[in-house]
Design an enzyme around this catalytic site. Structure first.
Site, PDB file in Angstrom:
ATOM      1  N   GLY A   1      15.387  -4.857   5.978  1.00  0.00           N
ATOM      2  CA  GLY A   1      14.671  -3.790   5.277  1.00  0.00           C
ATOM      3  C   GLY A   1      14.168  -2.709   6.224  1.00  0.00           C
ATOM      4  O   GLY A   1      14.493  -2.698   7.415  1.00  0.00           O
ATOM      5  N   TYR A   2      13.375  -1.815   5.665  1.00  0.00           N
ATOM      6  CA  TYR A   2      12.933  -0.630   6.427  1.00  0.00           C
ATOM      7  C   TYR A   2      12.102  -1.028   7.649  1.00  0.00           C
ATOM      8  O   TYR A   2      12.503  -0.773   8.797  1.00  0.00           O
ATOM      9  CB  TYR A   2      12.159   0.271   5.463  1.00  0.00           C
ATOM     10  CG  TYR A   2      11.447   1.448   6.075  1.00  0.00           C
ATOM     11  CD1 TYR A   2      12.069   2.273   7.011  1.00  0.00           C
ATOM     12  CD2 TYR A   2      10.135   1.756   5.680  1.00  0.00           C
ATOM     13  CE1 TYR A   2      11.396   3.372   7.548  1.00  0.00           C
ATOM     14  CE2 TYR A   2       9.469   2.856   6.198  1.00  0.00           C
ATOM     15  CZ  TYR A   2      10.100   3.662   7.136  1.00  0.00           C
ATOM     16  OH  TYR A   2       9.428   4.732   7.652  1.00  0.00           O
ATOM     17  N   ILE A   3      10.982  -1.670   7.432  1.00  0.00           N
ATOM     18  CA  ILE A   3      10.125  -2.026   8.582  1.00  0.00           C
ATOM     19  C   ILE A   3      10.767  -3.174   9.346  1.00  0.00           C
ATOM     20  O   ILE A   3      10.744  -3.216  10.585  1.00  0.00           O
ATOM     21  CB  ILE A   3       8.701  -2.387   8.111  1.00  0.00           C
ATOM     22  CG1 ILE A   3       8.118  -1.232   7.290  1.00  0.00           C
ATOM     23  CG2 ILE A   3       7.796  -2.679   9.312  1.00  0.00           C
ATOM     24  CD1 ILE A   3       6.816  -1.556   6.596  1.00  0.00           C
TER      25      ILE A   3
ATOM     26  N   PHE B   1       8.370 -10.346   6.410  1.00  0.00           N
ATOM     27  CA  PHE B   1       8.360  -9.086   5.645  1.00  0.00           C
ATOM     28  C   PHE B   1       8.840  -9.275   4.202  1.00  0.00           C
ATOM     29  O   PHE B   1       8.511  -8.459   3.347  1.00  0.00           O
ATOM     30  CB  PHE B   1       9.327  -8.066   6.270  1.00  0.00           C
ATOM     31  CG  PHE B   1       8.947  -7.582   7.631  1.00  0.00           C
ATOM     32  CD1 PHE B   1       7.923  -6.663   7.804  1.00  0.00           C
ATOM     33  CD2 PHE B   1       9.629  -8.026   8.756  1.00  0.00           C
ATOM     34  CE1 PHE B   1       7.580  -6.202   9.058  1.00  0.00           C
ATOM     35  CE2 PHE B   1       9.294  -7.563  10.018  1.00  0.00           C
ATOM     36  CZ  PHE B   1       8.266  -6.657  10.174  1.00  0.00           C
TER      37      PHE B   1
ATOM     38  N   SER C   1      -1.129  -5.318   3.863  1.00  0.00           N
ATOM     39  CA  SER C   1      -1.176  -3.905   3.487  1.00  0.00           C
ATOM     40  C   SER C   1      -2.612  -3.447   3.324  1.00  0.00           C
ATOM     41  O   SER C   1      -3.483  -4.228   2.918  1.00  0.00           O
ATOM     42  CB  SER C   1      -0.449  -3.738   2.152  1.00  0.00           C
ATOM     43  OG  SER C   1      -0.745  -2.489   1.576  1.00  0.00           O
TER      44      SER C   1
ATOM     45  N   TYR D   1       0.956  -6.325  -7.084  1.00  0.00           N
ATOM     46  CA  TYR D   1       1.511  -6.256  -5.722  1.00  0.00           C
ATOM     47  C   TYR D   1       0.392  -6.498  -4.703  1.00  0.00           C
ATOM     48  O   TYR D   1       0.517  -7.338  -3.804  1.00  0.00           O
ATOM     49  CB  TYR D   1       2.162  -4.878  -5.482  1.00  0.00           C
ATOM     50  CG  TYR D   1       2.345  -4.577  -4.022  1.00  0.00           C
ATOM     51  CD1 TYR D   1       3.329  -5.230  -3.278  1.00  0.00           C
ATOM     52  CD2 TYR D   1       1.507  -3.668  -3.360  1.00  0.00           C
ATOM     53  CE1 TYR D   1       3.480  -4.979  -1.917  1.00  0.00           C
ATOM     54  CE2 TYR D   1       1.647  -3.417  -2.008  1.00  0.00           C
ATOM     55  CZ  TYR D   1       2.629  -4.073  -1.292  1.00  0.00           C
ATOM     56  OH  TYR D   1       2.764  -3.838   0.048  1.00  0.00           O
TER      57      TYR D   1
ATOM     58  N   LYS E   1      -0.521  -9.670  -1.798  1.00  0.00           N
ATOM     59  CA  LYS E   1      -0.850  -9.535  -0.371  1.00  0.00           C
ATOM     60  C   LYS E   1      -2.179 -10.236  -0.067  1.00  0.00           C
ATOM     61  O   LYS E   1      -2.323 -10.952   0.919  1.00  0.00           O
ATOM     62  CB  LYS E   1      -0.924  -8.050   0.026  1.00  0.00           C
ATOM     63  CG  LYS E   1       0.415  -7.328  -0.037  1.00  0.00           C
ATOM     64  CD  LYS E   1       1.392  -7.875   0.999  1.00  0.00           C
ATOM     65  CE  LYS E   1       2.777  -7.306   0.879  1.00  0.00           C
ATOM     66  NZ  LYS E   1       3.770  -7.967   1.733  1.00  0.00           N
TER      67      LYS E   1
ATOM     68  N   TYR F   1      -0.874  -2.786   7.062  1.00  0.00           N
ATOM     69  CA  TYR F   1      -0.251  -1.488   7.334  1.00  0.00           C
ATOM     70  C   TYR F   1      -0.890  -0.409   6.489  1.00  0.00           C
ATOM     71  O   TYR F   1      -1.142  -0.618   5.311  1.00  0.00           O
ATOM     72  CB  TYR F   1       1.234  -1.470   6.950  1.00  0.00           C
ATOM     73  CG  TYR F   1       2.072  -2.609   7.397  1.00  0.00           C
ATOM     74  CD1 TYR F   1       1.787  -3.335   8.547  1.00  0.00           C
ATOM     75  CD2 TYR F   1       3.202  -2.943   6.656  1.00  0.00           C
ATOM     76  CE1 TYR F   1       2.604  -4.373   8.934  1.00  0.00           C
ATOM     77  CE2 TYR F   1       4.021  -3.981   7.039  1.00  0.00           C
ATOM     78  CZ  TYR F   1       3.712  -4.700   8.170  1.00  0.00           C
ATOM     79  OH  TYR F   1       4.523  -5.729   8.539  1.00  0.00           O
TER      80      TYR F   1
ATOM     81  N   ASN G   1       0.309   3.770   5.958  1.00  0.00           N
ATOM     82  CA  ASN G   1       1.491   4.317   5.277  1.00  0.00           C
ATOM     83  C   ASN G   1       2.646   4.526   6.254  1.00  0.00           C
ATOM     84  O   ASN G   1       2.720   5.571   6.899  1.00  0.00           O
ATOM     85  CB  ASN G   1       1.131   5.632   4.585  1.00  0.00           C
ATOM     86  CG  ASN G   1       0.224   5.436   3.385  1.00  0.00           C
ATOM     87  OD1 ASN G   1      -0.865   4.868   3.513  1.00  0.00           O
ATOM     88  ND2 ASN G   1       0.660   5.866   2.229  1.00  0.00           N
TER      89      ASN G   1
ATOM     90  N   ARG H   1      -4.017  10.088   3.273  1.00  0.00           N
ATOM     91  CA  ARG H   1      -3.550   8.770   3.719  1.00  0.00           C
ATOM     92  C   ARG H   1      -3.378   8.788   5.235  1.00  0.00           C
ATOM     93  O   ARG H   1      -3.287   9.838   5.855  1.00  0.00           O
ATOM     94  CB  ARG H   1      -2.183   8.425   3.091  1.00  0.00           C
ATOM     95  CG  ARG H   1      -2.169   8.329   1.585  1.00  0.00           C
ATOM     96  CD  ARG H   1      -2.884   7.083   1.078  1.00  0.00           C
ATOM     97  NE  ARG H   1      -2.789   6.966  -0.371  1.00  0.00           N
ATOM     98  CZ  ARG H   1      -3.585   7.579  -1.248  1.00  0.00           C
ATOM     99  NH1 ARG H   1      -4.561   8.379  -0.813  1.00  0.00           N
ATOM    100  NH2 ARG H   1      -3.426   7.393  -2.546  1.00  0.00           N
TER     101      ARG H   1
HETATM  102  N1  UDP Z   1       2.308  11.629  -3.648  1.00  0.00           N
HETATM  103  C1  UDP Z   1       2.627  12.828  -4.271  1.00  0.00           C
HETATM  104  N2  UDP Z   1       3.887  12.990  -4.784  1.00  0.00           N
HETATM  105  C2  UDP Z   1       4.844  12.014  -4.711  1.00  0.00           C
HETATM  106  C3  UDP Z   1       4.512  10.784  -4.068  1.00  0.00           C
HETATM  107  C4  UDP Z   1       3.229  10.621  -3.555  1.00  0.00           C
HETATM  108  O1  UDP Z   1       1.790  13.729  -4.357  1.00  0.00           O
HETATM  109  O2  UDP Z   1       5.967  12.216  -5.219  1.00  0.00           O
HETATM  110  C5  UDP Z   1       0.960  11.441  -3.056  1.00  0.00           C
HETATM  111  C6  UDP Z   1       0.159  10.284  -3.611  1.00  0.00           C
HETATM  112  O3  UDP Z   1      -0.576  10.687  -4.750  1.00  0.00           O
HETATM  113  C7  UDP Z   1      -0.721   9.907  -2.422  1.00  0.00           C
HETATM  114  C8  UDP Z   1       0.156  10.236  -1.214  1.00  0.00           C
HETATM  115  O4  UDP Z   1       1.148  11.155  -1.688  1.00  0.00           O
HETATM  116  O5  UDP Z   1      -1.873  10.742  -2.357  1.00  0.00           O
HETATM  117  C9  UDP Z   1       0.857   9.026  -0.640  1.00  0.00           C
HETATM  118  O6  UDP Z   1       1.546   8.360  -1.670  1.00  0.00           O
HETATM  119  P1  UDP Z   1       2.496   7.115  -1.385  1.00  0.00           P
HETATM  120  O7  UDP Z   1       3.023   6.649  -2.705  1.00  0.00           O
HETATM  121  O8  UDP Z   1       3.492   7.495  -0.341  1.00  0.00           O
HETATM  122  O9  UDP Z   1       1.531   6.032  -0.725  1.00  0.00           O
HETATM  123  P2  UDP Z   1       0.266   5.257  -1.358  1.00  0.00           P
HETATM  124  O10 UDP Z   1      -0.256   6.030  -2.526  1.00  0.00           O
HETATM  125  O11 UDP Z   1       0.790   3.931  -1.737  1.00  0.00           O
HETATM  126  O12 UDP Z   1      -0.720   5.203  -0.252  1.00  0.00           O
END
Ligand code: UDP
Length: 346
Positions: A14-16, A84, A128, A152, A156, A180, A182, A234
């Site tokens: 996978g990715y990571i 993972f 996570s 999910y 974790k 982790y 992001n 993030r």
């Molecule tokens: N986000 C966005 N558009 C997208 C995907 C994500 O604006 O198409 C925003 C989302 O609302 C968050 C940030 O980007 O504020 C990171 O989102 P991601 O899904 O990558 O990570 P997570 O929310 O799980 O931390």
């Protein structure tokens, strides 16, 4: 654990996982990979072999298949496990909670049974920052309260609790929970990277697909959060830095027993619009976007207090946001359809 140690990497295609397998080889370890390829491609490992010149033992099985898993432990002298393999889509976990619990928790049980049977004492768990839920304060230290808000995240959190309880009863075990933030970007070679199936949920792969022309524009989920520009904040971390964090944890584990929990992030928060601007600066591409409603379940802000990883593991992230964007784009532009176009794909 010696440097020639055989490390079982579950989900290593996978990715990571694939970035960590590469880093393990570069640091003198011998990874053995098990992956059911349900959300990954064997091509990633073929490319890691090309990049390193190493041959990677690979087993295409589901880790919940206890017999199949046991045969790997019989064939190799496994010294440690980096785990993972898990389902990882938040939205899907709400639709299919049972599948998430069965896969993510069931897989862990098989691994822990094999540790007992084959005398393995070292375990690194892919956790996570989602376990922090909507944290009261940022930066978030490992001591912050935990509360998962979707199946999910629950898997974790439950896995961490199971590991804590089991490790307490086995005093010679050493377990690291790596939380982790992001993960983004790709190996600077552009040979391995993130290859999400279908429409990406995550921000960076969505942006790179807009840049490559697969998607017309980015939808920015909300601009009224209490952050510096109203969009969600993030802690983005380069996947190569993250991979190195696993090796740092393995190395630390040689010296200690018990359960140790570390945040792996950069300690810096970036908004959605910060990422868009950094991507445009790093690549010269324009990312059209529209502001739309906030995504259900999203939190305003999360970034790590990384002082524990830095002090205890001697690890800290080195790449900045523009380098993450540069490498994400390098991967996407060289592999517009991910691993799909490759002749070696299985
Ligand atoms: N986000 C966005 N558009 C997208 C995907 C994500 O604006 O198409 C925003 C989302 O609302 C968050 C940030 O980007 O504020 C990171 O989102 P991601 O899904 O990558 O990570 P997570 O929310 O799980 O931390």
């Amino acid at each position: 654990m010696t440097k020639e140690s055989q490390i079982l990497v579950t989900g290593g295609a996978g990715y990571i996982g694939s970035h960590t397998v590469l880093e393990l080889i570069q640091q003198g370890y011998s990874p053995v990979v098990v992956d059911d390829l349900s959300n990954s491609s064997k091509e990633s490992l073929i490319r890691v072999e090309e990049l390193t010149g190493a041959k990677i033992p690979f087993y295409e099985i589901d880790i919940a298949d206890s017999k199949g898993l046991a045969s790997i432990f019989s064939s190799h002298s496994i010294d440690g496990i980096i785990h993972f393999a898990a389902f990882k889509a938040v939205g899907e976990s709400v639709e299919k909670p049972l599948a998430y619990y069965r896969n993510n928790i069931g897989g862990l049980f098989s691994l822990l049974d094999c540790m007992d049977t084959y005398g393995v004492t070292q375990f690194v768990f892919s956790s996570s920052c989602t376990v922090y839920g909507d944290a009261d304060d940022v930066p978030i230290p490992e001591s912050a309260s935990v509360s998962a808000v979707n199946p999910y995240g629950q898997t974790k959190l439950m896995s961490e609790i199971i590991l804590r309880d089991v490790a307490q009863s086995r005093p010679n075990w050493s377990v690291s929970n790596l939380r982790y933030f992001n993960p983004v970007g790709a190996h600077p070679s552009g040979r391995i990277g993130e290859d999400p199936s279908g429409i990406p949920n995550n921000l960076m792969p969505y942006i790179t697909q807009v840049a490559v022309g697969t998607r017309p524009f980015l939808r920015v989920f909300g601009d009224t959060y209490p952050t510096h520009d109203g969009t969600g904040v993030r802690d983005y971390i380069h996947v190569v830095d993250l991979a190195k964090g696993h090796i740092a944890a393995l190395s630390y584990q040689k010296t200690v027993q018990g359960v140790h929990t570390f945040n792996l992030g950069t300690g810096r928060g970036s908004s959605v619009l910060d990422v868009v601007k950094a991507f445009e600066r790093a690549t010269g591409k324009t990312i059209p976007y529209e502001i739309v409603d906030a995504r259900a379940g999203d939190i305003a802000e999360a970034f790590a207090d990384t002082s524990k990883a830095s002090e205890v593991l001697g690890w800290s992230a080195e790449f900045g946001l523009e380098e993450m964007c540069r490498d994400a784009w390098n991967w996407q532009s060289k592999n517009p359809h991910g691993y799909e176009d490759s002749s070696g794909t299985v």
